[in-house]
Design a protein around this motif. Structure first.
Motif: not given
Length: 201
Positions: A156-163, A165-170
């Motif tokens: 995955a690109i990061d850990d939050n599909v929906d938001s 601003k709420d990504v914690k792990e890039k």
């Protein structure tokens, strides 16, 4: 009798071998990726070998129609703009068969790329030959290669599909930072979340 048995065995082996699907083994971390030559929405053909000075490649399997892919479009575009000056080339590949999913036709890829101002080659996996080599199963599904085309990160690109601003792990950006520091990405793999790739059955 022995001759007949041997002949039957030979025919059986030939029949089985001849009709066994030639399914590639999906890439694992440390594998060397095979280069490809695919058509982009700008009408040009692209290969990784075209980018002689590249420090690495971000290969993203994505598409027009998938809601998950759509949510990542702006992030993918931002990644392409951020990392190209640093030597990492982003290549996006649409793996879907338009006969199965008409929204992912090459003509509609061109429309989408223009609407969104894609800053990267948006390539069409015509005949669906490339995504099985990589082992991509979702849209989006990301593969980070180093300059020698060694697979260094998958997922995955990061850990939050929906938001955003709420990504914690890039995950992808952290993997690139690790390569830049001469380190091994951690994690090297994550679970890709998205739509299944649309192929003829």
């Amino acid at each position: 009798m022995k001759i007949l048995s041997g002949l039957l065995l030979f025919v059986s082996v030939f029949f089985i071998a001849g009709f066994t699907p030639d399914t590639p083994t999906p890439y694992k971390i440390g594998d060397i990726a095979i280069d490809f030559k695919l058509k982009s929405v700008d009408g040009k053909m692209y290969s990784m070998s075209d980018f002689k000075e590249a420090k690495g490649f971000i290969v993203v399997f994505t598409c027009n129609h998938c809601p998950f892919a759509v949510k990542y479009e702006d992030r993918i575009n931002a990644l392409a703009k951020k990392y190209k000056p640093q030597g990492y080339i982003l290549l996006a590949i649409n793996p879907n068969d338009p006969a199965v999913q008409p929204d992912d036709s090459f003509e509609l890829m061109k429309v989408r790329a223009k609407e969104k101002g894609f800053a990267f080659p948006y390539l069409f996996d015509e005949g669906q030959k490339i995504y099985p080599q990589y082992g991509a199963t979702k849209t989006p599904h990301t593969f980070l290669l180093d300059k020698n085309l060694v697979v260094r990160y998958i997922g995955a690109i990061d850990d939050n599909v929906d938001s955003t601003k709420d990504v914690k792990e890039k995950y992808l950006e952290n993997a690139i930072a690790a390569l830049e520091s001469g380190k091994t990405p951690s994690p090297e793999t994550t679970r890709a979340i998205g739509c299944s790739i649309k192929a003829k059955k």
